[in-house]
Scaffold this motif. Structure first.
Motif, short mmCIF file in Angstrom:
data_model
loop_
_atom_site.label_atom_id
_atom_site.label_comp_id
_atom_site.label_asym_id
_atom_site.label_seq_id
_atom_site.Cartn_x
_atom_site.Cartn_y
_atom_site.Cartn_z
N SER A 92 9.54 -1.93 8.87
CA SER A 92 10.75 -2.53 8.32
C SER A 92 10.56 -4.03 8.17
N GLY A 93 11.26 -4.62 7.22
CA GLY A 93 11.15 -6.06 7.00
C GLY A 93 9.87 -6.46 6.29
N VAL A 94 9.24 -5.51 5.59
CA VAL A 94 8.03 -5.82 4.83
C VAL A 94 8.41 -6.59 3.57
N PRO A 95 7.83 -7.76 3.33
CA PRO A 95 8.18 -8.52 2.13
C PRO A 95 7.83 -7.75 0.86
N ALA A 96 8.61 -7.93 -0.18
CA ALA A 96 8.25 -7.36 -1.48
C ALA A 96 7.03 -8.08 -2.02
N GLY A 97 6.18 -7.33 -2.71
CA GLY A 97 5.04 -7.94 -3.39
C GLY A 97 3.69 -7.72 -2.75
N LEU A 98 3.62 -7.07 -1.59
CA LEU A 98 2.33 -6.84 -0.97
C LEU A 98 1.62 -5.68 -1.66
N GLY A 99 0.33 -5.85 -1.92
CA GLY A 99 -0.45 -4.82 -2.59
C GLY A 99 -0.85 -5.25 -3.99
N ALA A 100 -1.80 -4.54 -4.56
CA ALA A 100 -2.28 -4.82 -5.91
C ALA A 100 -2.26 -3.53 -6.71
N PRO A 101 -2.09 -3.61 -8.05
CA PRO A 101 -1.76 -2.43 -8.85
C PRO A 101 -2.83 -1.33 -8.93
#
Length: 376
Positions: A221-230
């Motif tokens: 929980s509380g993971v920021p949006a935007g982590l990871g690559a497509p």
């Protein structure tokens, strides 16, 4: 043996065997300035260590972790803090009973890595499986403790919790889910009614010399949006790889996972509306990841652990000469290895999330894209 390391920017390399003098991990890429004392890590190792209930192996290991490098303390640091250099951690083995494995020196235990190790390397450490033993996961939990400490500094609102949600065919009642109950029973389950039922079931299995599998759920929980690559750096891809690397894991799913195949497009879509603090989702079938990138919702990963292969019921096998025989696996083993997989799954999730947080900061900086507010 190659490929003992995991991660891209935040990496760890485990070493040691189940019945060797010690095992451990070298963690690299941890940011400097992270508060890291032995007790910071010990709290997580204490949750994984064996012999804490009759439902786990009775091997007695204190799993006391020693920090050998990578931290510094003086009157200006307010306790030990990471220096940015490799952090070496060691856990001594104190309760090995190698003689318990003398009967399988030349025989391959069904369901274990014995035969595949032999076919690949031409030799194997038969004392508890060597590197293939779940004992190796103590080093992962230590690395996960480092990752948690770094996440506490870089993403203080992020939390990682795990629970056992199924033992054999018996699933928890999700309507009775209570995170506070997870620490109150030996099964790490959020449903107290299920815990009592599982206790009876596992007692019967232990008496009959058998074992059972389980399903573990880890929620961040509380993971920021935007982590990871497509494409080849998807957050859910790396989470799946992390969970699949844990001993005895045979299946992984994100969000609804395989159950999504039973849904229609209208049922599966997590609809979006604009809230006071940004986008809001009506549901979380995707498990907090879309297109390999975190949405800001809870990240949910689930993995299936097979039944412990070391059982007292005779099983058919062969030995190194090809001779057929029946084998009973002696020694001290978990009747449900999924129980102690909960803190291991949490640790692997922590390592992946920190790795992706560092990759994100290096790629786009600390500021993420903002969705403009529109008049309603």
């Amino acid at each position: 043996m190659s490929v003992n390391s995991f991660g891209r920017l935040f990496t760890f390399t485990t070493w040691g065997e189940s019945h060797g003098p010690a095992l451990g991990v070298v963690v690299d890429g941890c940011p400097p300035g992270v508060a890291l004392a032995p007790e910071t890590l010990q709290q997580w190792l204490d949750r994984r260590k064996p012999g804490q209930s009759r439902y786990t192996t009775q091997r007695r290991e204190p799993d006391q972790v020693k920090i050998l490098s990578g931290v510094f303390e003086d009157d200006r640091t307010d306790g030990p803090r990471t220096t940015g250099t490799p952090i070496s951690l060691m856990i001594e083995n104190t309760d090995q009973r190698s003689k318990d494995y003398s009967d399988i020196r030349d025989a391959f235990r069904p369901g274990h890595a014995d035969m595949t190790y032999w076919l690949k390397y031409g030799l194997r450490d038969y004392r508890g499986g060597g590197r293939s033993s779940a004992r190796e996961t103590a080093a992962r939990v230590a690395a996960g403790g480092v990752a948690r400490a770094a996440l506490a500094m870089l993403a203080p609102g992020l939390s990682i919790r795990g629970a056992m949600v199924q033992m054999g065919a018996d699933k928890i009642d999700r309507a009775a889910w209570d995170w506070a109950e997870v620490e109150n029973n030996p099964f790490w389950t959020p449903d107290p009614g299920t815990a009592a039922r599982w206790a009876d079931q596992l007692d019967e299995l232990r008496k009959s010399g058998d074992s059972v599998g389980a399903v573990i759920e880890v929620v961040a929980s509380g993971v920021p949006a935007g982590l990871g690559a497509p494409i080849y750096g998807k957050l859910d891809q790396d989470l799946a790889a992390a969970m699949m690397s844990i001993n005895a894991v045979k299946g992984v799913e994100i969000g609804d996972g395989f159950a999504a195949a039973e849904l229609t497009g209208t049922g599966n879509a997590d609809e979006i509306r604009m809230g006071a603090d940004g986008p809001e989702f009506s549901s979380n079938h995707a498990g907090g990841v879309l297109g390999g990138i975190s949405t800001g919702q809870d990240v949910v990963v689930r993995f299936a652990v097979k039944p412990t292969s070391s059982i007292l019921t005779p099983r058919k096998t062969i030995d190194a000469s090809g001779k057929e025989r029946d084998l009973i696996t002696k020694g001290r083993h978990d009747p449900c290895v999924g129980i102690r997989a909960v803190p291991v799954g949490e640790a692997m999730a922590a390592c992946v999330l920190l790795d992706h947080l560092l990759l994100h900061r290096g790629h786009v900086g600390e500021n993420q894209g903002a969705i403009p507010q529109h008049d309603q």
